[in-house]
Scaffold this motif. Sequence first.
Motif, PDB file in Angstrom:
ATOM      1  N   ALA A  61       8.067  44.536  58.622  1.00  0.00           N
ATOM      2  CA  ALA A  61       6.975  44.417  58.579  1.00  0.00           C
ATOM      3  C   ALA A  61       6.055  43.383  58.654  1.00  0.00           C
ATOM      4  N   TRP A  62       5.904  42.039  59.293  1.00  0.00           N
ATOM      5  CA  TRP A  62       4.627  41.776  59.930  1.00  0.00           C
ATOM      6  C   TRP A  62       4.109  42.724  61.247  1.00  0.00           C
ATOM      7  N   ASP A  63       5.114  43.757  61.591  1.00  0.00           N
ATOM      8  CA  ASP A  63       4.306  44.581  62.436  1.00  0.00           C
ATOM      9  C   ASP A  63       2.817  45.432  61.393  1.00  0.00           C
ATOM     10  N   VAL A  64       3.370  45.841  60.444  1.00  0.00           N
ATOM     11  CA  VAL A  64       2.659  46.093  59.585  1.00  0.00           C
ATOM     12  C   VAL A  64       1.357  45.426  59.417  1.00  0.00           C
ATOM     13  N   VAL A  65       1.838  43.624  59.130  1.00  0.00           N
ATOM     14  CA  VAL A  65       0.834  42.988  58.844  1.00  0.00           C
ATOM     15  C   VAL A  65      -0.421  42.948  59.880  1.00  0.00           C
ATOM     16  N   ARG A  66       0.407  42.640  61.319  1.00  0.00           N
ATOM     17  CA  ARG A  66      -0.836  42.480  62.345  1.00  0.00           C
ATOM     18  C   ARG A  66      -1.733  44.283  62.512  1.00  0.00           C
ATOM     19  N   LEU A  67      -0.936  45.428  62.092  1.00  0.00           N
ATOM     20  CA  LEU A  67      -1.916  46.934  62.700  1.00  0.00           C
ATOM     21  C   LEU A  67      -3.085  46.695  61.460  1.00  0.00           C
ATOM     22  N   ARG A  68      -2.545  46.023  60.003  1.00  0.00           N
ATOM     23  CA  ARG A  68      -3.458  46.392  59.401  1.00  0.00           C
ATOM     24  C   ARG A  68      -4.491  45.744  59.886  1.00  0.00           C
ATOM     25  N   ARG A  69      -4.285  44.347  60.099  1.00  0.00           N
ATOM     26  CA  ARG A  69      -5.382  42.600  60.626  1.00  0.00           C
ATOM     27  C   ARG A  69      -5.735  43.511  61.663  1.00  0.00           C
ATOM     28  N   GLU A 121     -14.467  43.832  60.736  1.00  0.00           N
ATOM     29  CA  GLU A 121     -14.446  43.078  59.275  1.00  0.00           C
ATOM     30  C   GLU A 121     -13.010  42.349  60.112  1.00  0.00           C
ATOM     31  N   HIS A 122     -13.302  41.265  58.861  1.00  0.00           N
ATOM     32  CA  HIS A 122     -12.593  40.403  59.573  1.00  0.00           C
ATOM     33  C   HIS A 122     -11.276  40.160  59.457  1.00  0.00           C
ATOM     34  N   PRO A 123     -10.396  40.516  60.101  1.00  0.00           N
ATOM     35  CA  PRO A 123      -9.360  40.257  60.270  1.00  0.00           C
ATOM     36  C   PRO A 123      -8.002  39.904  59.172  1.00  0.00           C
ATOM     37  N   TYR A 124      -8.620  39.164  58.891  1.00  0.00           N
ATOM     38  CA  TYR A 124      -7.862  38.760  57.454  1.00  0.00           C
ATOM     39  C   TYR A 124      -8.265  39.467  55.673  1.00  0.00           C
TER      40      TYR A 124
END
Length: 151
Positions: A98-106, A114-117
């Motif tokens: 799940a964190w891999d998905v967060v990192r990829l989207r950022r 865009e801002h990573p967040y």
Amino acid sequence: MTDALTAVAAEHAGRWKAERGRAPHYATGHEQWWTCLACPLDGCEWHHDDRHDAPSAPAVLEALVREHVAGHDVADVLASLTAARDATAAVNASNDRAWDVVRLRRQEAAERGEHPYSDEVAQQLSAALVGHADHQAVRDQLDARPATTTV
């Protein structure tokens, strides 16, 4: 087993049991926290609450755990702890994915300039993963929608 390892193993077992609706692992009361050392065996409800503000000596905790565990078959205790370890490893691996998905989207947001967040999905998933209060907004949105059947 050392005092620290005994306490860690017992607390881990308590958390595992609590996640399955058994003996609690943490409780609050009068703004104080307790650590619950619990037996890892299904069907055994033994546990010992130890206050964080007045913790028992490690030797006392080890004696309590050893006294209780001595009443069980060692193979049963080891099998239960092994199952808990395997379940925890599976949850940790899922969390990492799940964190891999967060990192990829950022990273994708940053690559778009865009801002990573700024990615809303990454923010929602991140809030859910860390148990942040922002995740309540997702729950509120779900509660506001009519129930649907998924396949």
